[in-house]
Design an enzyme around this catalytic site. Sequence first.
Site, PDB file in Angstrom:
ATOM      1  N   THR A  51       0.797  -1.233   0.093  1.00 43.55           N
ATOM      2  CA  THR A  51       0.017  -0.052  -0.010  1.00 43.55           C
ATOM      3  C   THR A  51       0.944   1.158  -0.033  1.00 43.55           C
ATOM      4  O   THR A  51       0.410   2.110  -0.524  1.00 43.55           O
ATOM      5  CB  THR A  51      -1.029  -0.039   1.249  1.00 43.55           C
ATOM      6  N   TYR A 139       7.017 -11.761   5.019  1.00 46.74           N
ATOM      7  CA  TYR A 139       6.100 -11.026   4.055  1.00 46.74           C
ATOM      8  C   TYR A 139       5.525 -12.143   3.034  1.00 46.74           C
ATOM      9  O   TYR A 139       6.305 -12.052   2.054  1.00 46.74           O
ATOM     10  CB  TYR A 139       6.173  -9.643   3.599  1.00 46.74           C
ATOM     11  N   LYS A 167       3.805 -11.716   8.160  1.00 42.30           N
ATOM     12  CA  LYS A 167       2.778 -11.331   7.589  1.00 42.30           C
ATOM     13  C   LYS A 167       2.170 -11.765   6.419  1.00 42.30           C
ATOM     14  O   LYS A 167       2.817 -11.853   5.559  1.00 42.30           O
ATOM     15  CB  LYS A 167       2.895  -9.874   7.306  1.00 42.30           C
TER      16      LYS A 167
END
Length: 307
Positions: A51, A139, A167
Amino acid sequence: MIDRGRLRGIVVPMVTPLESDGATVNERGVHQLVRWLIAQGVHGIFVAGTTGEGAALDDAQWKKLVRSAAEAVAGRVPLLAGVLAPTTALAAARARWAADLGADVVVAAAPYYYAYSPRELVAHFQAVARATALPVLLYNIPQTTRNPLTVDVCRELAESPQVVGVKDSSGDVTEFRRWVQVLRFGQRDFRLLLGTDHLTDVAVLLGAQGTVPSLGNIAGRDLVAAYEAAVAGDWAASASHQARALALARVYLVRRDHPQLGVIAGLKCALTLMGLEVGPPAPPALPADIEGRRLVESVLREAGVLR
């Protein structure tokens, strides 16, 4: 090294404030947005993630962003710095810089473009961990890297005390549940964060320590309340707060042709309308057009964010 227990709750993947040229990191905007997010009660801030357009930032932009964010955060919440790069050398370089710039945690994704074997992915993350004194959060976002992390890869990497968690943004909640069972087996304190906007209560129920919701940029207060209610076992309150937050997710519809870019363009448009200096997406991504801006304004007014 940061206390692992602080890696919890709502960790917002912050958009990257840029000047109108779409290239210069807006330091004033970074400070303004960090203050806004902390005032919403978020538990952590993650810069230069997906993002945050981390893959679109050159080294100078990345350094300026991380340094500015660290100054603004000033230790109040953990600051996580994304390391998204197509090669191990580039990822390791950014991981090496992160500590000096003031980050608390490095968030390392798999290298992208080429597809790699599990053995190569393990070697990549081990090299990133060796490059920094900071804890490393893995990630998993295979839709952009083309390199999914398997539970076996994560389990091998979890043997390193420096690799503190993962994550997961794959969207596979069934597999994530298995990850919780395997990676936290024997009470191992391996932090698991679910990269989702809409499953705060589910994440807690599955045993995750928190979520990393893009929507937290504009709905942080409700998502924090949804998380805290879920931890307290008040599922009805959690669902209610989650529903209020999700009403704002319609801002993503500014780019129906490309949902991932819609997240960035929609959030930046919304934050701009809310008076925050975040600027446009990084080129070649386009900002919301006039029709999209009207849509975002309507969503914000219906939610009571704009009067």
